[in-house]
Write a protein that holds these residues in place. Sequence first.
Motif, PDB file in Angstrom:
ATOM      1  N   ILE A   1      29.836 -22.786  31.163  1.00 24.22           N
ATOM      2  CA  ILE A   1      29.441 -24.189  31.179  1.00 24.22           C
ATOM      3  C   ILE A   1      28.951 -24.543  29.783  1.00 24.22           C
ATOM      4  O   ILE A   1      28.130 -23.825  29.199  1.00 24.22           O
ATOM      5  CB  ILE A   1      28.316 -24.440  32.203  1.00 24.22           C
ATOM      6  N   ALA A   2      29.459 -25.659  29.252  1.00 23.75           N
ATOM      7  CA  ALA A   2      29.044 -26.085  27.914  1.00 23.75           C
ATOM      8  C   ALA A   2      28.756 -27.579  27.914  1.00 23.75           C
ATOM      9  O   ALA A   2      29.400 -28.347  28.628  1.00 23.75           O
ATOM     10  CB  ALA A   2      30.137 -25.759  26.897  1.00 23.75           C
ATOM     11  N   TRP A   3      27.755 -27.964  27.129  1.00 24.52           N
ATOM     12  CA  TRP A   3      27.411 -29.372  26.978  1.00 24.52           C
ATOM     13  C   TRP A   3      26.756 -29.572  25.624  1.00 24.52           C
ATOM     14  O   TRP A   3      26.253 -28.631  25.015  1.00 24.52           O
ATOM     15  CB  TRP A   3      26.502 -29.848  28.101  1.00 24.52           C
ATOM     16  N   ASP A   4      26.760 -30.804  25.176  1.00 29.99           N
ATOM     17  CA  ASP A   4      26.087 -31.170  23.937  1.00 29.99           C
ATOM     18  C   ASP A   4      24.697 -31.672  24.303  1.00 29.99           C
ATOM     19  O   ASP A   4      24.576 -32.687  25.002  1.00 29.99           O
ATOM     20  CB  ASP A   4      26.880 -32.265  23.219  1.00 29.99           C
TER      21      ASP A   4
ATOM     22  N   GLN B   1      17.794 -35.885  28.188  1.00 25.63           N
ATOM     23  CA  GLN B   1      16.502 -35.680  28.850  1.00 25.63           C
ATOM     24  C   GLN B   1      16.181 -34.198  29.053  1.00 25.63           C
ATOM     25  O   GLN B   1      15.108 -33.851  29.538  1.00 25.63           O
ATOM     26  CB  GLN B   1      16.469 -36.425  30.185  1.00 25.63           C
ATOM     27  N   GLY B   2      17.124 -33.332  28.711  1.00 18.71           N
ATOM     28  CA  GLY B   2      16.902 -31.893  28.809  1.00 18.71           C
ATOM     29  C   GLY B   2      16.963 -31.330  30.216  1.00 18.71           C
ATOM     30  O   GLY B   2      16.552 -30.193  30.448  1.00 18.71           O
TER      31      GLY B   2
ATOM     32  N   ILE C   1      17.244 -26.701  33.952  1.00 19.36           N
ATOM     33  CA  ILE C   1      17.803 -26.125  35.182  1.00 19.36           C
ATOM     34  C   ILE C   1      18.366 -24.734  34.924  1.00 19.36           C
ATOM     35  O   ILE C   1      18.174 -23.813  35.719  1.00 19.36           O
ATOM     36  CB  ILE C   1      18.867 -27.074  35.779  1.00 19.36           C
ATOM     37  N   VAL C   2      19.035 -24.570  33.798  1.00 28.74           N
ATOM     38  CA  VAL C   2      19.597 -23.257  33.459  1.00 28.74           C
ATOM     39  C   VAL C   2      18.499 -22.291  33.051  1.00 28.74           C
ATOM     40  O   VAL C   2      18.435 -21.154  33.547  1.00 28.74           O
ATOM     41  CB  VAL C   2      20.659 -23.395  32.342  1.00 28.74           C
TER      42      VAL C   2
END
Length: 125
Positions: free
Chosen positions: A15-18, A25-26, A31-32
């Motif tokens: 899972i990847a996100w910017d 909002q972090g 969560i991770v």
Amino acid sequence: MGVTVTKTGGGRAEIAWDPQTDDPQGRLAKIVENDHLAYVLEAIGGVGFEERAATEEQALKAARCTSEISRLLDRLTATQTVELHDRYKLGWKKIADAVRGTADAQSSIRRKYASGLRHLGRTDS
């Protein structure tokens, strides 16, 4: 959609996100980092407390994590319902079919809409 889930095979995914654009909002990071995602995925996978929690404390943490994510998703669904109705001008029947899987759930969607307005600090409409 900025968040990507890459299936790497054998029950694995990346899972990847910017953080700047996809998670300002972090929430995803929290969560991770706090293992909430792991507990939720175990619950969705049908793994019960007896399989994953060696202690009462671990079972309570698993229940808390799953509950916190459930409440977050409920709030997000409520605010999305406001967006669907107000921004896209969709009717209750169409929203009910998309969100609840049946057009007959219009009254629950109206309640969800009212909840979304409260979460957004609005009392209009």
